[in-house]
Design an enzyme around this catalytic site. Structure first.
Site, PDB file in Angstrom:
ATOM      1  CG  HIS A 180     -34.623 -60.012  16.113  1.00 25.31           C
ATOM      2  ND1 HIS A 180     -33.802 -60.604  17.107  1.00 25.31           N
ATOM      3  CD2 HIS A 180     -35.738 -60.563  16.327  1.00 25.31           C
ATOM      4  CE1 HIS A 180     -34.512 -61.532  17.474  1.00 25.31           C
ATOM      5  NE2 HIS A 180     -35.682 -61.727  16.944  1.00 25.31           N
ATOM      6  CG  LEU A 181     -41.065 -57.757  16.567  1.00 21.08           C
ATOM      7  CD1 LEU A 181     -41.734 -56.444  15.917  1.00 21.08           C
ATOM      8  CD2 LEU A 181     -42.222 -58.917  16.507  1.00 21.08           C
ATOM      9  CG  HIS A 182     -36.131 -53.852  18.231  1.00 14.86           C
ATOM     10  ND1 HIS A 182     -35.562 -54.213  16.941  1.00 14.86           N
ATOM     11  CD2 HIS A 182     -35.792 -52.656  18.481  1.00 14.86           C
ATOM     12  CE1 HIS A 182     -35.407 -52.995  16.369  1.00 14.86           C
ATOM     13  NE2 HIS A 182     -35.221 -52.209  17.412  1.00 14.86           N
ATOM     14  CG  MET A 183     -42.190 -52.260  20.065  1.00 12.00           C
ATOM     15  SD  MET A 183     -43.960 -52.625  20.738  1.00 12.00           S
ATOM     16  CE  MET A 183     -43.483 -54.034  21.518  1.00 12.00           C
TER      17      MET A 183
END
Length: 386
Positions: A219-222
């Site tokens: 799931h898109l994250h940084m």
């Protein structure tokens, strides 16, 4: 694929009360809040920005209230002797207590709403939302850069990493309501750069691991955190390749280098996004690191500082044996080495660290083919923006 993912998230809204409170506190900002320069290492640290105050105070409160999986004490830290001055930190609890990574088989693996994702975190793990008031709050940019005006307003949130690797370790989750897989969008790169600009701390770092490059949640994250140590990548020399793109060769795993100096957030975010989409489409695992540092070509002592970005294409990691000392994800490629056990922490040498990191490198022929394509892409984009 994107529309299906959005529908999955909307179904989750009806059954997940957590999401209702995601906007309980939104840190609104504009370009007037950006901190273009930070102090050098060795100088007085300076004042915390509003972003830093909110992040650290809320993070501290979560630590005091037992929200994390373990208590984060000051980590044992040593700078390994050698030209690269690797920063090693003993963090055995992260190695044993963190959530089991999801099974990842491809850089382009689709988002699965049935698995853990950041719409399912507890409300007490959410620190705040982010909103750039210079822009419309109804932007609907998709992964490929197009716009879907029918989508709901985007939400960018900051949540704690419940298994922190350092002080202030959080996850920046851009476009959380889109339920994108772990693939960088142009908006995500932009949110990362703006978060860096909102911090006045010279040791604030942001990193992204693609799928098959040690991302553990699809799931898109940084990642973002504070490190009170200087890294070589903040001031090392890089070699020019083309418009707005350089090459990092002083580290064991070669990669591409960019800086905000001489360009804009929008321009550099678009360039990095275009390159990472090329990686995504060709199943090339990659890591992105964002840090403060000197302007390219200036000495380590220079007061002229900017934001540096490093992008590494690297070998895919799919369940292969990992080194005993440390994994090779984004922070390790940048020279920050969270070590799993005391024995390795005490005995690790620069030669051993070089060997472990170099093992993530692509074969030279494959890397050079990628480099040729990246330079061509940078030239094409530069021509379009002129």
């Amino acid at each position: 694929m994107i529309k299906a993912e959005v529908k999955s998230f909307q179904r989750g809204l009806r059954i997940t009360s957590n999401m209702a409170d995601m906007d309980s506190f939104v840190l609104q900002y504009s370009s007037d809040d950006f901190v273009p320069q930070t102090t050098r290492w060795g100088d007085h640290a300076g004042k915390k920005s509003k972003f830093d105050r909110e992040l650290t105070s809320r993070w501290d409160n979560c630590m005091e209230n037992g929200v994390f999986r373990y208590n984060m004490q000051q980590l044992d830290t040593r700078v390994i002797p050698g030209d690269k001055a690797y920063v090693a930190q003993l963090n055995s609890l992260r190695a044993t207590e963190r959530r089991k990574p999801q099974t990842i088989m491809s850089v382009s693996q689709p988002f699965n709403p049935d698995l853990f994702n950041f719409t399912k975190v507890h409300t007490k793990e959410i620190l705040f939302g982010l909103q750039n008031t210079d822009e419309s709050t109804t932007s609907g940019a998709t992964m490929n850069g197009t716009t879907d005006s029918a989508q709901e307003p985007e939400r960018h949130i900051i949540i704690i990493n419940v298994s922190p690797l350092e002080y202030g370790h959080v996850l920046i989750v851009p476009q959380v309501n889109r339920c994108y897989p772990q693939v960088l969008t142009e908006t995500a790169v932009k949110v990362g750069l703006e978060s860096m600009l909102l911090s006045s701390h010279r040791g604030f770092r942001i990193g992204f691991n693609s799928l098959c490059a040690y991302a553990s949640v699809n799931h898109l994250h940084m990642h973002a955190y504070y490190l009170e140590q200087q890294l070589l990548v903040e001031h090392c020399d890089v070699e020019p390749l083309g418009p707005n793109v350089h090459e990092l060769t002083v580290m064991p795993c070669h990669g591409f280098a960019f800086q905000l100096h001489g360009t804009t957030v929008k321009q550099i975010a678009r360039l990095i996004h275009n390159i990472t989409m090329y990686f995504h489409d060709n199943d090339i695992a990659h890591n992105l690191f964002i840090t403060r540092g000197t302007v390219f070509g200036e000495p380590q002592s220079s007061t002229n500082r900017t934001i540096r970005m490093y992008l590494w294409p690297r070998k895919k990691f799919i369940g292969t044996k990992v080194p005993d000392e440390f994994n090779v994800a984004v922070v390790e490629l940048a020279g920050h080495l969270p070590i799993k056990d005391d024995s390795s922490f005490q005995s690790l040498t620069e030669e051993t660290a070089d060997h472990i990191i170099a093992d993530a490198s692509l074969p030279l022929e494959e890397y050079n083919q990628i480099k040729t394509t990246v330079v061509k892409m940078a030239k094409q984009l530069d021509t379009k923006t002129q």
